[in-house]
Motif scaffolding. Structure first.
Motif, mmCIF file in Angstrom:
data_model
loop_
_atom_site.group_PDB
_atom_site.id
_atom_site.type_symbol
_atom_site.label_atom_id
_atom_site.label_comp_id
_atom_site.label_asym_id
_atom_site.label_seq_id
_atom_site.Cartn_x
_atom_site.Cartn_y
_atom_site.Cartn_z
ATOM 1 N N GLU A 9 0.797 -1.214 0.000
ATOM 2 C CA GLU A 9 0.000 0.000 0.000
ATOM 3 C C GLU A 9 0.836 1.274 0.000
ATOM 4 O O GLU A 9 1.868 1.355 0.635
ATOM 5 C CB GLU A 9 -0.965 -0.003 1.199
ATOM 6 C CG GLU A 9 -0.336 0.094 2.580
ATOM 7 C CD GLU A 9 0.206 -1.232 3.117
ATOM 8 O OE1 GLU A 9 0.315 -2.213 2.357
ATOM 9 O OE2 GLU A 9 0.553 -1.262 4.320
ATOM 10 N N LEU A 11 0.021 5.351 0.740
ATOM 11 C CA LEU A 11 -1.029 6.215 1.299
ATOM 12 C C LEU A 11 -0.416 7.515 1.789
ATOM 13 O O LEU A 11 0.795 7.708 1.674
ATOM 14 C CB LEU A 11 -1.750 5.497 2.451
ATOM 15 C CG LEU A 11 -0.885 4.913 3.556
ATOM 16 C CD1 LEU A 11 -1.307 5.448 4.905
ATOM 17 C CD2 LEU A 11 -1.032 3.396 3.556
ATOM 18 N N SER A 35 3.426 8.055 2.620
ATOM 19 C CA SER A 35 3.495 6.995 3.626
ATOM 20 C C SER A 35 3.018 5.648 3.084
ATOM 21 O O SER A 35 2.773 5.479 1.886
ATOM 22 C CB SER A 35 2.683 7.393 4.859
ATOM 23 O OG SER A 35 2.945 6.503 5.935
ATOM 24 N N GLY A 36 2.880 4.715 4.019
ATOM 25 C CA GLY A 36 2.603 3.313 3.719
ATOM 26 C C GLY A 36 3.886 2.549 4.009
ATOM 27 O O GLY A 36 4.940 2.892 3.457
ATOM 28 N N SER A 56 2.103 -1.285 -6.752
ATOM 29 C CA SER A 56 1.086 -0.675 -5.902
ATOM 30 C C SER A 56 0.018 -0.017 -6.761
ATOM 31 O O SER A 56 -0.008 -0.203 -7.992
ATOM 32 C CB SER A 56 1.741 0.348 -4.963
ATOM 33 O OG SER A 56 0.822 0.793 -3.987
ATOM 34 N N ASN A 67 2.912 11.111 -3.560
ATOM 35 C CA ASN A 67 3.711 9.904 -3.317
ATOM 36 C C ASN A 67 4.576 9.539 -4.524
ATOM 37 O O ASN A 67 5.748 9.210 -4.367
ATOM 38 C CB ASN A 67 2.776 8.728 -2.986
ATOM 39 C CG ASN A 67 2.538 8.576 -1.498
ATOM 40 O OD1 ASN A 67 3.433 8.185 -0.764
ATOM 41 N ND2 ASN A 67 1.341 8.910 -1.053
ATOM 42 N N ILE A 108 -7.782 2.463 3.964
ATOM 43 C CA ILE A 108 -6.821 1.773 3.099
ATOM 44 C C ILE A 108 -7.491 0.665 2.293
ATOM 45 O O ILE A 108 -7.357 0.609 1.072
ATOM 46 C CB ILE A 108 -5.650 1.227 3.941
ATOM 47 C CG1 ILE A 108 -4.904 2.399 4.594
ATOM 48 C CG2 ILE A 108 -4.670 0.439 3.050
ATOM 49 C CD1 ILE A 108 -3.940 2.010 5.658
ATOM 50 N N SER A 113 -5.389 1.050 -3.016
ATOM 51 C CA SER A 113 -4.564 -0.096 -2.607
ATOM 52 C C SER A 113 -5.354 -1.401 -2.642
ATOM 53 O O SER A 113 -4.771 -2.469 -2.827
ATOM 54 C CB SER A 113 -4.032 0.097 -1.186
ATOM 55 O OG SER A 113 -3.141 1.170 -1.143
ATOM 56 N N SER A 138 0.488 -5.253 4.670
ATOM 57 C CA SER A 138 -0.054 -5.413 3.317
ATOM 58 C C SER A 138 -0.899 -6.677 3.209
ATOM 59 O O SER A 138 -1.844 -6.724 2.421
ATOM 60 C CB SER A 138 1.073 -5.486 2.289
ATOM 61 O OG SER A 138 1.952 -4.403 2.448
#
Ligand code: ATP
Length: 316
Positions: A9, A11, A35-36, A56, A67, A108, A113, A138
């Motif tokens: 993921e 995020l 992030s993730g 992803s 991201n 999420i 994702s 994940s």
């Protein structure tokens, strides 16, 4: 030797500015931060100059673009990050409680994702992989759970290796699909990167030495146990290596384990002995906790060398 690839993921994280309990009232927030756990991991691999790619999915939105820009800038191949116009990039709101525990609001599973898939771009990236890394968080996403086994087979059949950072949430252990994916990943894992009580959770044995023996007997070649401020211990068939942590002021612990794991793997793939790889990994983890934001503390070798030279601890 091939790239380090991860599946998982992506995020954004949005953090409460003040400590307190939950999100039950309006309050100042900062973010979004890239992030993730898998994203943080692969960003650190890229920062160290090692070939890196992530499989992803994000939405066609600013959280996704933020991201992608960040990962690209740090040298990560994002060709296998699908952009789904019909879904939003995931988010996590985080607030630290006064006692140091964290409250989360996650979006999420129902985010982009949740649509991660082994499409042609993902298969192309996996065909170049020398190493595949999984993060336990994940495997809590059904879409990833459904492709984990196949991805492992692709990489293993080409002679690649697999690492796993369990990061296991206890409530998932009762889910049969999760257990199946966990067992498939564990059966393929060459390098296990647990922290805290994850070693016992995975091995099903309370005693540390016994848990280590049982996992090595099950075919795990290396276990690297993360001990927070206490550093880390490495176990393999030849014995045990302990590496003390660096002394830092902890500002934000998120990402420490992912940066630690990424750094350990890159150092070993570059041929460093275990003790030296642990020193760099401890430095990467310690530096991360001094920086606010999940991915803001990732660092290249020059930064790590300077950190090691100027920071107490690690037996220096
Ligand atoms: P997280 O889930 O918060 O990303 P983790 O639980 O997987 O992390 P930790 O053991 O908390 O793993 O941290 C990983 C590594 O980072 C440690 O082994 C250590 O090298 C470093 N580290 C973490 N916290 C500290 C700290 N307070 N001081 C110094 N080093 C730290």
């Amino acid at each position: 030797a091939g790239a380090i690839v991860t599946i998982g993921e992506i995020l954004v994280e949005i953090m409460a500015v003040e400590k307190g309990n939950g999100f039950l009232a309006p309050q100042p927030l900062i973010g979004p931060f890239a992030s993730g756990a898998p994203a943080i991991f692969i960003d650190q691999v890229g920062r160290l100059g090692h070939p890196a790619a992530i499989v992803s999915a994000v939405g066609d939105d600013d959280f996704g673009r933020l991201n992608l820009a960040r990962l690209r800038e740090d040298g990560v191949d994002v060709s296998a990050v699908a952009i789904h116009p019909g879904a939003a990039t995931g988010s996590a709101f985080v607030r630290y409680r006064p006692d140091g525990a964290r409250d989360f609001v996650f979006n999420i599973r129902d985010s982009a994702s949740g649509r991660i898939d082994l499409d042609s771009e993902a298969l192309a990236v996996l065909a170049q992989a020398g190493h595949l890394h999984f993060t336990g968080s994940s495997l809590g996403i059904p879409a990833i759970l459904g492709i984990a086994e196949r991805a492992v087979d692709i990489v293993k059949s080409r002679g690649g290796t697999v690492s796993f950072d369990p990061n296991v949430r206890k409530e998932l252990l009762g889910d049969p699909g999760f257990r199946r994916a966990l067992e498939a990943v564990m059966a393929a894992t060459d390098i296990l990167l647990p922290s805290g009580d994850e070693l016992h959770l995975i091995a099903g044995v309370e005693d540390e030495a016994e848990a280590v023996r049982s996992l090595l007997a099950r075919g795990v070649a290396e276990i690297v146990l993360k001990r927070g401020a206490g550093g880390a211990s490495h176990f393999d068939r030849t014995g045990r290596t302990d590496a003390p942590g660096f002394v830092v002021e902890e500002i934000d612990p998120t990402g420490a384990g992912d940066c630690f794991g990424a750094t350990y793997l890159v150092c070993r793939r570059q041929g460093m002995p275990v003790a030296e790889a642990l020193r760099y990994a401890n430095a990467a983890g310690a530096r991360t906790v001094t920086v606010k934001g999940p991915m803001e503390g990732t660092s290249g070798f020059a930064v790590l060398d300077a950190f090691i030279a100027t920071t107490k601890g690690a037996g220096a």
